[in-house]
Design a protein around this motif. Structure first.
Motif: not given
Length: 229
Positions: A64-72, A141, A143, A150
């Motif tokens: 979840g953190e990887y996908v979220s920060v990748c989007s950022q 960011a 990721p 996390s």
């Protein structure tokens, strides 16, 4: 003598991921095990559910953190690419844009013009990334770093209720899990608040409240729907 200042905002990136991971590790694992205790499961089943919760939760947090920060990171990269193109095709317009930013921040127009010219000559893209887009190296960011932090902190938090099951006798196991987990949450919330410069008591109570609520709800679920073979 060189003047050095330590700003608490420098800790915001890693502190957010670390606190979120550890809190989630304690709360979700302890809550899962409290539900199993309330359902009348054996110690081995409770321990197995806790270990499964640790592995699944750590991977979920990392993903979840990887996908979220990748989007950022993708958004930041797109903004940088656009800014690079604009600097190459409209240098004068970008210089004027930078000047207006500094005027809006309180500089006189003459000083804003001079600052914009000097920063553009030094590193135009860095100036626009920082002052127009709000992107700096410190807060950029990352990721993989966020994902690993996390997952690791979730695992560390989840180990606490697992150790209680391993070290505490079956009698009053639910009370032991709840009390040790709540104590850990209070300490973690207070520590996070202290590092961030916030009120320690408020930080501790805030985390402890949500942890207690989660454990109470899963305990109720265990009592209501648990089936002892």
């Amino acid at each position: 003598m060189r003047h050095r200042e330590g700003h608490r905002s420098h800790h915001s990136g890693w502190l957010r991921a670390a606190v979120l991971g550890a809190n989630d590790g304690i709360i979700s694992t302890a809550s899962l095990m409290m539900g199993m205790v309330a359902a009348g499961a054996s110690n081995s089943t409770i321990l197995l559910s806790g270990v499964a919760g640790l592995v699944a939760g750590a991977m979920s947090m990392a993903a979840g953190e990887y996908v979220s920060v990748c989007s950022q990171a993708d958004t930041e990269a797109a903004d940088i690419a656009r800014e690079t193109h604009e600097l190459a095709t409209d240098e004068a317009g970008e210089l004027h844009e930078l000047q207006e930013i500094y005027v809006a921040r309180g500089l006189t127009r003459e000083l804003a013009n001079e600052v914009a010219k000097q920063l553009t000559a030094h590193d135009a893209l860095a100036a626009h990334a920082r002052d127009e887009l709000g992107i700096t190296d410190m807060f950029a960011a990352r990721p993989l770093q966020a994902a690993l932090t996390s997952a690791l902190t979730f695992s560390v938090g989840a180990v606490i209720p697992l150790l209680v099951v391993l070290l505490h006798p079956a009698q009053f196991l639910g009370f032991a899990i709840a009390s040790c987990s709540l104590l850990a949450l209070l300490l973690l919330g207070g520590l996070a608040a202290k590092v961030g410069g916030a009120n320690v008591v408020i930080g501790a109570v805030r985390v402890g409240f949500w942890g207690a609520a989660a454990m109470a709800m899963t305990t109720a679920v265990g009592y209501l729907f648990g089936v002892v073979a």
